[in-house]
Design an enzyme around this catalytic site. Sequence first.
Site, mmCIF file in Angstrom:
data_model
loop_
_atom_site.group_PDB
_atom_site.id
_atom_site.type_symbol
_atom_site.label_atom_id
_atom_site.label_comp_id
_atom_site.label_asym_id
_atom_site.label_seq_id
_atom_site.Cartn_x
_atom_site.Cartn_y
_atom_site.Cartn_z
ATOM 1 N N SER A 146 -0.631 -38.419 23.822
ATOM 2 C CA SER A 146 -0.649 -37.753 22.519
ATOM 3 C C SER A 146 -0.963 -38.782 21.443
ATOM 4 O O SER A 146 -0.870 -39.984 21.693
ATOM 5 C CB SER A 146 0.748 -37.166 22.294
ATOM 6 O OG SER A 146 1.033 -36.956 20.914
ATOM 7 N N TYR A 159 9.750 -36.277 22.016
ATOM 8 C CA TYR A 159 8.350 -36.110 22.434
ATOM 9 C C TYR A 159 7.608 -37.433 22.233
ATOM 10 O O TYR A 159 6.887 -37.904 23.109
ATOM 11 C CB TYR A 159 7.712 -35.015 21.591
ATOM 12 C CG TYR A 159 6.311 -34.617 21.995
ATOM 13 C CD1 TYR A 159 5.209 -35.294 21.483
ATOM 14 C CD2 TYR A 159 6.090 -33.550 22.848
ATOM 15 C CE1 TYR A 159 3.919 -34.920 21.820
ATOM 16 C CE2 TYR A 159 4.802 -33.161 23.196
ATOM 17 C CZ TYR A 159 3.730 -33.848 22.672
ATOM 18 O OH TYR A 159 2.442 -33.477 23.012
HETATM 19 C C1 GCO Z 1 3.752 -31.919 16.806
HETATM 20 C C2 GCO Z 1 2.671 -31.526 17.797
HETATM 21 C C3 GCO Z 1 2.079 -32.787 18.407
HETATM 22 C C4 GCO Z 1 0.751 -32.436 19.072
HETATM 23 C C5 GCO Z 1 0.073 -33.576 19.771
HETATM 24 C C6 GCO Z 1 -0.507 -34.559 18.816
HETATM 25 O O1 GCO Z 1 4.781 -31.236 16.729
HETATM 26 O O2 GCO Z 1 3.503 -32.913 16.098
HETATM 27 O O3 GCO Z 1 3.176 -30.676 18.806
HETATM 28 O O4 GCO Z 1 2.982 -33.333 19.294
HETATM 29 O O5 GCO Z 1 0.938 -31.441 20.035
HETATM 30 O O6 GCO Z 1 0.932 -34.198 20.672
HETATM 31 O O7 GCO Z 1 -1.213 -35.539 19.561
#
Ligand code: GCO
Length: 255
Positions: A146, A159
């Site tokens: 990401s 994440y």
């Molecule tokens: C968020 C998004 C991101 C994108 C992606 C960006 O909440 O910022 O879900 O995580 O999905 O990963 O590269």
Amino acid sequence: MHPLFDLNGKTALVTGSSRGLGFSFAQGLAEAGANVILNGTHEERLFRSVSDMQTKGFHVDGFVFDVANEVSVMKAFTEMDEKGIQIDILINNAGIQYRKPMVELELENWQKVIDTNLTSAFLVSREAAKRMIARGQGGKVINIGSLTSQAARATVAPYTAAKGGIRMLTKAMAAEWGQYNIQANAIGPGYIITDMNTALVEDEQFDQWVKNSNPTRRWGLPEELAGTVIYLSSSASDYVNGQMIFVDGGWLAVL
Ligand code: GCO
């Protein structure tokens, strides 16, 4: 199809591929000639996607297993062994998002994101790599990262930690598996229009931020990632290892 990018005769497992980016990756790999194994935890949705691709003439199978559960992963690989399915290409795509400021974040939700987005890549890749090494014919592992593999956004700490881990796990895989002609690389998608991002796309302020923050001035489309997935799954990338390719419209290239 240039022979360097031809995936005929190869079998690709894409985790988390009932829908979203995973399903898009699976279609791209199938169009390049690969036999594809879809994965998900929701049986009905998974096999609807399997039959959708089969009606397009692709060679597709589906396996229901939880990529974050070691027993479930090992059981699935045993089933694939018994069916004579040999994975040449693994796309570690499965992932969830959970948005909350860290000071309010519950440990169980931190752990769920880490397990689904990072530990899963270890569990599935370990089983795939064992078999690739035993077969002695090399292989490809592509981890889906990401923008947050490189830069952080507030309220998505687990994440971000997981996707940062994906970038370094990719290098660890390259360090250990390169000698077996297994190439491990990663893709860092920018903000792509997917189910997971629906709430963001519909948020006018967030939508404007995405458009203003990258030189391409727009969100990406899932099909715009297919070329990079095919490239990293093919012989065209046999001397590329441990890298992360950002497909982000130039977001990380600019101030
Ligand atoms: C968020 C998004 C991101 C994108 C992606 C960006 O909440 O910022 O879900 O995580 O999905 O990963 O590269």
